[in-house]
Design a protein around this motif. Structure first.
Motif, short mmCIF file in Angstrom:
data_model
loop_
_atom_site.label_atom_id
_atom_site.label_comp_id
_atom_site.label_asym_id
_atom_site.label_seq_id
_atom_site.Cartn_x
_atom_site.Cartn_y
_atom_site.Cartn_z
N SER A 77 -10.83 6.91 -3.27
CA SER A 77 -9.69 6.78 -4.18
C SER A 77 -8.89 5.51 -3.93
N VAL A 78 -8.76 5.11 -2.67
CA VAL A 78 -7.95 3.92 -2.39
C VAL A 78 -8.64 2.68 -2.97
N ALA A 79 -9.95 2.62 -2.83
CA ALA A 79 -10.69 1.47 -3.41
C ALA A 79 -10.49 1.44 -4.92
N ASN A 245 -4.19 13.70 -14.29
CA ASN A 245 -3.89 13.51 -12.88
C ASN A 245 -4.71 12.37 -12.28
N GLU A 246 -5.97 12.26 -12.73
CA GLU A 246 -6.83 11.18 -12.24
C GLU A 246 -6.28 9.82 -12.67
N ALA A 247 -5.92 9.73 -13.96
CA ALA A 247 -5.46 8.44 -14.48
C ALA A 247 -4.10 8.08 -13.88
N ARG A 248 -3.25 9.08 -13.71
CA ARG A 248 -1.93 8.80 -13.11
C ARG A 248 -2.07 8.23 -11.72
N PHE A 249 -3.04 8.75 -11.00
CA PHE A 249 -3.26 8.26 -9.64
C PHE A 249 -3.54 6.75 -9.67
N LEU A 303 3.44 4.31 -0.23
CA LEU A 303 3.36 5.58 -0.95
C LEU A 303 1.98 5.72 -1.61
N ALA A 304 1.55 4.65 -2.27
CA ALA A 304 0.25 4.70 -2.96
C ALA A 304 -0.88 4.98 -1.96
N LEU A 305 -0.83 4.29 -0.84
CA LEU A 305 -1.87 4.48 0.18
C LEU A 305 -1.86 5.90 0.73
N HIS A 306 -0.67 6.39 1.00
CA HIS A 306 -0.56 7.77 1.51
C HIS A 306 -1.17 8.75 0.50
N LEU A 307 -0.84 8.56 -0.78
CA LEU A 307 -1.38 9.47 -1.80
C LEU A 307 -2.90 9.32 -1.90
N GLY A 308 -3.39 8.09 -1.75
CA GLY A 308 -4.83 7.86 -1.79
C GLY A 308 -5.54 8.59 -0.66
N ARG A 309 -4.95 8.53 0.53
CA ARG A 309 -5.58 9.21 1.67
C ARG A 309 -5.54 10.74 1.45
N GLY A 314 -8.77 15.62 -0.27
CA GLY A 314 -8.78 16.79 -1.15
C GLY A 314 -7.50 17.60 -1.08
N ARG A 315 -6.39 16.95 -0.66
CA ARG A 315 -5.17 17.73 -0.45
C ARG A 315 -4.02 17.28 -1.36
N ILE A 316 -4.29 16.42 -2.34
CA ILE A 316 -3.16 15.93 -3.15
C ILE A 316 -2.75 16.97 -4.18
N THR A 317 -1.44 17.05 -4.46
CA THR A 317 -0.94 17.98 -5.48
C THR A 317 -0.42 17.20 -6.69
N ALA A 318 -0.27 17.92 -7.79
CA ALA A 318 0.23 17.27 -9.01
C ALA A 318 1.65 16.73 -8.79
N GLU A 319 2.45 17.45 -8.02
CA GLU A 319 3.84 16.99 -7.77
C GLU A 319 3.83 15.67 -7.01
N GLN A 320 2.90 15.55 -6.07
CA GLN A 320 2.84 14.31 -5.29
C GLN A 320 2.44 13.13 -6.18
N ILE A 321 1.52 13.38 -7.11
CA ILE A 321 1.15 12.30 -8.04
C ILE A 321 2.36 11.94 -8.91
N SER A 322 3.14 12.95 -9.28
CA SER A 322 4.36 12.67 -10.06
C SER A 322 5.32 11.79 -9.27
N VAL A 323 5.47 12.05 -7.97
CA VAL A 323 6.35 11.21 -7.13
C VAL A 323 5.86 9.76 -7.19
#
Ligand code: FAD
Length: 389
Positions: A77-79, A245-249, A303-309, A314-323
């Protein structure tokens, strides 16, 4: 002394893997070589060579790059985020083409499609030979997709679709439209090939934002599709929302690319520009602006890197993507506007990228969930109270 690059301030590069840095370098070099020289012209004309661009981006391997199999690269995801960032450093419209193709249209088929649908569409979409679009929004249903009117009715084993979709990226140039429609069985997704009788995709003109991107209406008048045009595995609104959610990421990273390009432009401009007999960069007010922007850019990147990791674990939530989407797009547009002030009158032209980025980010603020909607998602997570309606 030699200035540090805004991203090097926090030594963020050291948090990336070798492979991530390589992918970023490749995308940045290709974007600078093949896209950047043309983008102001495309924006001014309000036209892009979409087919050619799709093939270039397919050749670069960024279309559906985070998906596995079917000709896709299967990167982390980070790449993928870094590729979005480098493309959006050129223009949010180009990143939009890639987001819609890979994270919306291809992801919908990859996640919810039958094996035949995947074989038919995905390899050619990954190569950029076919373009896809994703039709969820309607003239009267944007933030509230549950209010959609587009419907699909059974006629024997066929489906017949009627309705209108609005603001659809890549619509007029798409070979296949993923269209979400109401059925007796709830919302379902359908693959509508271009040229199907009753289906048209007129382009929306007179835009002041994302001018280097095709935006269209999708009109469906008694569009007859065979039974196997439906995506078998998507049931209800969770289908399209999963794609969003994918595109928002991707946007969490992407928006920072536009901001970085603005900040680099502003720093270089401030160092070259003389005002009151001294360099603009030497004034405290300018340095305050630059420092604040670099701080926000660095925070956004962390923040972006943290969300990517989290996503790769496999632990990201929709709320975190919203942040991530709320913060990074909000800060990116603030940075773009602040950079514009540093460029003075030059800032309003297409000679420099800053106002183009700022204008583009108006769309990015609105699509893939408006900032208000993301605030409400976070508010609900914090309070347990649903404030959407
Ligand atoms: P509305 O939903 O009408 O919102 C108007 C305002 O009301 C906004 O400020 C919103 O935040 C606010 N609001 C909404 N609900 C609430 C609430 N409960 N409380 C308080 N305020 C609220 N869609 C697709 O399906 N596919 C695409 O490819 C696509 N591409 C796009 C490309 C561009 C350039 C643009 C501009 C849009 C695109 N969209 C696409 C549409 C986009 O997703 C919608 O515009 C977005 O969801 C907002 O919907 P709306 O414009 O109808 O605004």
């Amino acid at each position: 002394s030699t200035p540090v690059h805004p991203f090097d301030l926090l030594a963020i590069d050291g948090l990336l893997t070798e492979e991530e840095r390589d992918i970023r370098r490749t995308v940045r070099a290709a974007a600078d070589r093949e896209l950047r020289p043309h983008v102001a012209g495309w924006f001014e004309k309000g036209e892009i060579p979409a087919r050619e661009l799709a093939r270039t981006l397919g050749g670069l391997g960024v279309l559906g790059m985070h998906l596995e199999g079917y000709g896709c690269a299967g990167t982390g995801s980070v790449a993928y985020g870094l590729a979005c960032l480098e493309l959006e450093a050129v223009d949010s419209g180009l990143r939009s083409l890639v987001s819609v193709q890979g994270s919306l249209a291809m992801y919908a088929i990859w996640k919810y499609g039958s094996e035949e649908q995947k074989q038919r569409w995905l390899p050619k979409m990954a190569a950029g030979e076919y373009i896809g679009c994703f039709g969820l929004t309607e003239p009267d249903a944007g933030s509230d997709p549950g209010a959609m009117r587009t419907n699909a009715k059974r006629d024997g084993s066929d489906w017949v679709l009627n309705g209108t979709k609005m603001w659809i990226t890549n619509g007029s140039v798409a070979d296949v439209a993923v269209v979400w429609a109401r059925t007796e069985d709830g919302v379902r997704g359908f693959l509508v090939p271009a040229g199907t009788p009753g289906f048209s995709a007129p382009e929306i003109t007179m835009k002041l934002s994302l001018r280097a991107s095709v935006t269209s209406e999708l009109v469906l008048e008694d569009v007859r599709l065979p039974a196997d045009a439906m995506l078998p595995e998507a049931r209800g609104l969770s289908g399209p929302l999963g794609c969003l959610n994918e595109a928002r990421f991707g946007i969490v990273f992407g928006a920072l690319g536009a901001a970085r390009d603005c900040l680099e432009t502003a720093i270089s401009y401030a160092r070259d520009r003389t005002v009151f007999a001294r360099s603009l960069a030497s004034y405290q007010l300018t340095q305050q602006k630059l420092a604040d922007m670099a701080v926000e850019l660095g925070k956004g990147m962390l923040l972006a890197l943290h969300l990517g990791r989290l996503k790769d674990a496999g632990r990201i939530t929709a709320e975190q993507i919203s942040v991530g989407k709320l913060n990074n797009v909000r800060e990116a547009i603030a940075i773009a506007r602040e950079c514009r002030t540093i460029l003075g009158a030059n800032g309003i032209t297409l000679e420099y990228p800053v106002l183009r980025h700022a204008n583009n980010l108006e769309s990015v603020l609105t699509y893939e969930g408006t900032s208000e909607v993301h605030s409400l998602v976070i508010g609900k997570a914090l309070t347990g109270e649903q404030a959407f309606r």
